[in-house]
Design an enzyme around this catalytic site. Sequence first.
Site, PDB file in Angstrom:
ATOM      1  N   LYS A 183       2.326 -11.084   2.314  1.00 29.66           N
ATOM      2  CA  LYS A 183       1.437 -11.224   3.468  1.00 29.66           C
ATOM      3  C   LYS A 183       0.399 -12.330   3.200  1.00 29.66           C
ATOM      4  O   LYS A 183       0.281 -12.824   2.075  1.00 29.66           O
ATOM      5  CB  LYS A 183       0.747  -9.883   3.767  1.00 29.66           C
TER       6      LYS A 183
HETATM    7  C1  LIG Z   1       4.806  -5.661   5.908  1.00 32.19           C
HETATM    8  C2  LIG Z   1       4.867  -4.936   7.216  1.00 32.19           C
HETATM    9  C3  LIG Z   1       4.589  -3.565   7.300  1.00 32.19           C
HETATM   10  C4  LIG Z   1       4.423  -2.688   6.091  1.00 32.19           C
HETATM   11  O1  LIG Z   1       3.336  -3.001   5.335  1.00 32.19           O
HETATM   12  P1  LIG Z   1       3.094  -2.179   3.967  1.00 32.19           P
HETATM   13  O2  LIG Z   1       1.713  -2.565   3.581  1.00 32.19           O
HETATM   14  O3  LIG Z   1       4.142  -2.632   3.000  1.00 32.19           O
HETATM   15  O4  LIG Z   1       3.224  -0.744   4.307  1.00 32.19           O
HETATM   16  C5  LIG Z   1       4.532  -2.980   8.545  1.00 32.19           C
HETATM   17  N1  LIG Z   1       4.761  -3.692   9.664  1.00 32.19           N
HETATM   18  C6  LIG Z   1       5.051  -5.000   9.623  1.00 32.19           C
HETATM   19  C7  LIG Z   1       5.265  -5.717  10.912  1.00 32.19           C
HETATM   20  C8  LIG Z   1       5.141  -5.658   8.393  1.00 32.19           C
HETATM   21  O5  LIG Z   1       5.468  -6.957   8.348  1.00 32.19           O
END
Ligand SMILES: *Cc1c(COP(=O)(O)O)cnc(C)c1O
Length: 374
Positions: A183
């Site tokens: 992210k």
């Molecule tokens: C990465 C992601 C998640 C999950 O995030 P985590 O922190 O790994 O639980 C949920 N929704 C979207 C759209 C994502 O890209």
Amino acid sequence: MSDKIEFYRHDLGDRELTSLRETIDSLFLTLGPRVAEFETRFANYLGADHCIGVSSCTMGMVLALRAFDIGPGDEVITTPMTFAATSNAIEHVGAHVCFADIDPATGHLDIQAVRAAITPKTKAIIVVHLYGQMVDMLAFRQLADEHNLRIIEDAAHAIESQRDGITPGQLGDAATFSFYATKTMTSGDGGAVVVRDKTVAEQLRRLRTHGVTKDAAARHGSTYQHWDMIELGYKANMTDIEAALLLPQIERLDERRQARERRVLRYRELIDQMDDIDLIAPRGTSAHHLFTIRVPVDRRDAVLTKLGKNGVGCTVNYRAVHTLSYYREVLGYRPDDLPCALKFGQRTISLPLWPALPLEDVNTVVDRLYTILA
Ligand SMILES: *Cc1c(COP(=O)(O)O)cnc(C)c1O
């Protein structure tokens, strides 16, 4: 062939190490003062009232659903064009996942399809700000208010996003963020929830620590005090170690967004001339979390393989979630139930995008794509 062009590279460095050192030298490693500092600073960045540091975006959504008292017998409408985490959160609280189809121009939930999916059992909508572009929150808020529904924003892609002067969490009842490794800001894993209601914020703080009335940091004082457990919560708090890594990154969010934007503009300029490729229609100010294109259905998997063999890191965001085995076999979804999401998910490829990605690598990626598609 030149070196591999990675899909993503984090740029954690000296600032984060210095910040981490401070935490390692202190008393608290997990939920403590750094998490509180992060919550204040991240809420300020977003213009949010309350921020709660959690272990992941997924758990943030689970906690938010629980705080809104959503569970067995309730329906929650969401999009199949997302990571499985979004609908999994609904499954985890025992509510029914009700997928609505998407708008192929943006990949966002189609508001008319959402309207058509509302039943007397519907309690909430989880919208996803796909790739960094926010859905039309003004329209979704109005629809939700007409039917007395909650809105949870899955803002995993949208930390730096804006649309109509609104940021994630300002119109939704909750917005959840991810600090997973790929992210735009990361602590390896980690997440946050922002909410506007103080009572909900207090409940989220309890739910992330088993439902106990005082967390460990609050219990740390001169004399021991008893605590109580008043509801069944989870172990889902952010840690001071994660917060230490995240704090220095908040200051660089906008600068890094701009760097990604320059790479996206280059991609768009080069790709606009290619007939076989569709680009996402721009909406508002994008966080530019991902740069995702659509190639012809019958070529997608071959293009992915060939790009990989030619040293270009790429991935799929996403195959439509309702086509995955669990959702077909356990919930009975058929691929054709959501034709726009099905087709969209058969065409997507995400190309390398990160702030320090050399601009000439963008040219190289597009050249290789061009050769493969020619
Ligand atoms: C990465 C992601 C998640 C999950 O995030 P985590 O922190 O790994 O639980 C949920 N929704 C979207 C759209 C994502 O890209």
